[in-house]
Design an enzyme around this catalytic site. Structure first.
Site, short mmCIF file in Angstrom:
data_model
loop_
_atom_site.label_atom_id
_atom_site.label_comp_id
_atom_site.label_asym_id
_atom_site.label_seq_id
_atom_site.Cartn_x
_atom_site.Cartn_y
_atom_site.Cartn_z
N ARG A 126 67.71 36.85 -26.66
CA ARG A 126 68.64 37.16 -27.74
C ARG A 126 68.30 38.50 -28.37
O ARG A 126 67.13 38.80 -28.62
CB ARG A 126 68.58 36.06 -28.81
CG ARG A 126 68.97 34.71 -28.22
CD ARG A 126 69.10 33.62 -29.22
NE ARG A 126 69.43 32.38 -28.53
CZ ARG A 126 69.55 31.19 -29.10
NH1 ARG A 126 69.37 31.09 -30.41
NH2 ARG A 126 69.86 30.13 -28.39
N ARG A 174 61.09 34.01 -34.33
CA ARG A 174 62.32 34.66 -33.87
C ARG A 174 61.95 35.75 -32.88
O ARG A 174 61.48 36.82 -33.26
CB ARG A 174 63.07 35.24 -35.07
CG ARG A 174 64.49 35.68 -34.79
CD ARG A 174 65.21 36.08 -36.08
NE ARG A 174 65.34 34.97 -37.00
CZ ARG A 174 66.34 34.10 -36.98
NH1 ARG A 174 67.30 34.24 -36.10
NH2 ARG A 174 66.38 33.10 -37.84
N GLU A 218 64.29 25.11 -38.56
CA GLU A 218 65.10 24.67 -37.43
C GLU A 218 64.33 24.73 -36.11
O GLU A 218 63.73 25.75 -35.77
CB GLU A 218 66.35 25.56 -37.33
CG GLU A 218 67.22 25.17 -36.15
CD GLU A 218 68.35 26.19 -35.90
OE1 GLU A 218 68.65 26.97 -36.82
OE2 GLU A 218 68.90 26.18 -34.79
N SER A 240 69.20 22.27 -32.39
CA SER A 240 70.55 22.25 -32.91
C SER A 240 71.38 21.45 -31.92
O SER A 240 71.46 21.80 -30.76
CB SER A 240 71.05 23.69 -33.02
OG SER A 240 72.19 23.77 -33.82
N ARG A 242 58.91 27.34 -30.82
CA ARG A 242 58.79 26.79 -32.17
C ARG A 242 58.01 25.48 -32.17
O ARG A 242 57.32 25.16 -33.14
CB ARG A 242 60.18 26.61 -32.79
CG ARG A 242 60.81 27.95 -33.15
CD ARG A 242 62.08 27.83 -33.94
NE ARG A 242 62.62 29.18 -34.21
CZ ARG A 242 63.72 29.42 -34.90
NH1 ARG A 242 64.42 28.41 -35.42
NH2 ARG A 242 64.14 30.66 -35.09
#
Length: 425
Positions: A261, A276, A348, A351, A389
């Site tokens: 990303r 991130r 988070e 999802s 994560r």
RNA sequence: GGAGGGAUGGGUGAGUGGUUGAAACCGGCGGUCUUGAAAACCGUUAGCCUCGCAAGGGGCUCGGGGGUUCGAAUCCCUCUCCCUCCGCCA
């Protein structure tokens, strides 16, 4: 993509729903464009019907060696008109398609209406955050101190938002992937898939990442190739333009992949550590479901992801995203948020979404009941889980006062019985 | 990277300018026959868009896009994908 007829028949409802999602004006021109398109379409088609009829007459005359020049001249004229009307109809059709492609999914009635993340609603909690009798460190301090994480050299060889895992750090990452895949394939009935990490733009249209979100992606220069931002893209597109049998549903797939990303627009957000990154690994769960079952499937998919956190003994909560915080393609999304002691908050880690037929329409994913007509199926997916994560959640939650990290029981068989990560002397 | 061949309905595969939206076969579905099944036989079997309250019309689609023509699965251009051979390569 929403169904054209549905928008037409429920224009006010759809407008209201999209306003709740934060897209107030997107359907402003819909009615005009839709009407104009059909107006020119009908005019062109009436002339085409005439042309087809006369073409047969010309063929018949020619067969009998008779003169057809008058009819041919008339058709030449008609042909010019058709070309003109076709062009007009196509212009409106292009406009309509463009409009349709940029309309997000409509939220399910159970989704809370809101204007941002604070309006998300907690659904349930699992586990008790551990009480530390010392100040817990963040993973970006713990990792380098344990000799399992290296940011400096990652910056040298690649840049910011990259990390190098070394030694048991690399192994822990690998082992987490195995643990997740084993759990989902052995106990939850998913079939493992290892897809390409590069896809073409058609696949990204299918899942809804394009055309709106190109800036979030890495594109390979001079090609139509893109690095996948999630396994959702290749796996959902696996059956693009195919018709499945109803008996095959639900089709449950899981995939380990790297994800890439660009994180454009996230400057200053989660800049420290591995929360991130431009590249991370994830085990993704994907389901193709019967429309009437898809919300049950969303619940069970979410539970499947939760099991990983439970087995690892990581406290978490489940949150239902409000209308404004959902992804473009989703009709309903649950986020799983894991407890991070260093920041004292839930973050988070997964999802889980039901896209209903939104992606299926874009990717032409259909099924058939017996000999019946084809229908669009429903697609769902969720992280099960984001591995990076999970890695940092384990490190932070299981850290000890001396800087060592206890390995959760569930992972020990994967690490030759290793019980603890210890900082080098 | 070089040379060549190909892409037709759920599948195999005919079809080189005018009832071919598409033969034939296989598969699927329905039926006849049968105690039941098989076999045989008969029938049926694409999608999208659009007009219409409906019944029922119309248009488009033979890998995608564009062109030639009164008319294109058939001719031309272009793109994509697949296959074969050579080279390179984990």
């Amino acid at each position: 993509m929403l169904d054209l007829g549905f928008i037409r028949d429920n224009l006010e409802l759809v407008k209201r729903k999209l306003r709740e999602r934060g897209f107030p004006d997107i359907l402003e021109n819909f009615d005009t464009v839709d009407r104009e398109r059909r107006k020119f379409l009908v005019e062109a088609e009436n002339r085409k019907a005439r042309r087809n009829k006369v073409s047969d007459e010309i063929a018949a005359l020619k067969k009998q060696k008779q003169d057809a020049s008058a009819l041919i001249a008339e058709m030449k004229q008609l042909g010019a008109e058709i070309q003109e009307l076709d062009a007009k109809a196509k212009a409106y059709d292009d406009q309509l398609r463009e409009l349709l492609r940029n309309i997000p999914n409509v939220p399910h009635p159970s989704v809370p209406v809101g204007s941002g993340p604070p309006d998300n609603q907690e659904v349930r909690r699992w586990g008790e955050p551990r009480r530390f009798d010392f100040a817990p460190q963040a993973h970006w301090d713990l990792g380098p101190a344990l000799g399992i994480l290296d940011f400096d050299r990652a910056a040298k060889i690649a840049g910011t938002r990259f990390a190098v895992y070394t030694g048991l750090g690399a192994k822990l990452e690998r082992v987490l992937a195995n643990f997740m895949l084993d759990t989902h394939t052995r106990e939850h009935g998913y079939t493992e898939v290892l897809p390409p990490f590069i896809v073409n733009s058609a696949s990204l249209y299918g899942t809804g990442n394009l055309p709106k979100f190109a800036a979030d992606l890495f594109k390979l220069e001079g090609t139509d190739y893109w690095l996948i931002p999630t396994a959702e893209v290749p796996v959902t597109n696996l059956y693009r333009d195919e018709v499945l049998e109803a008996e095959q549903l639900p089709l449950k797939l899981c995939a380990w992949t790297a994800c890439f990303r660009s994180e454009a627009g996230s400057y200053g957000k989660d800049t420290r550590g591995i929360i991130r990154q431009h590249q991370f690994q994830k085990v993704e769960l994907v389901k193709f479901a019967l429309p009437e079952k898809s919300y049950d499937e969303l619940e069970s998919l979410t539970r499947d992801a939760e099991v990983i956190l439970q087995r690892l003994g990581l406290p978490y909560r489940v949150v239902v995203l409000c209308t404004a915080d959902m992804g473009f393609s989703s009709a309903k999304t649950y986020d799983l948020e894991v407890w991070l002691p260093s920041s004292g908050e839930y973050k988070e880690i997964s999802s889980c979404s039901n896209f209903e037929a939104f992606q299926a329409r874009r990717a032409n994913l259909r099924f058939r009941r017996g000999a019946g007509k084809t229908e669009f199926l429903h697609t769902l997916n969720g992280s099960g889980l984001a591995i990076g994560r999970t890695w940092l959640a384990v490190i932070e939650n299981y850290q000890q006062a001396d800087g060592s990290v206890v390995i959760p029981q569930a992972l020990r068989p994967y690490l030759d019985g290793l019980e603890r990560l210890v900082p080098p002397k």
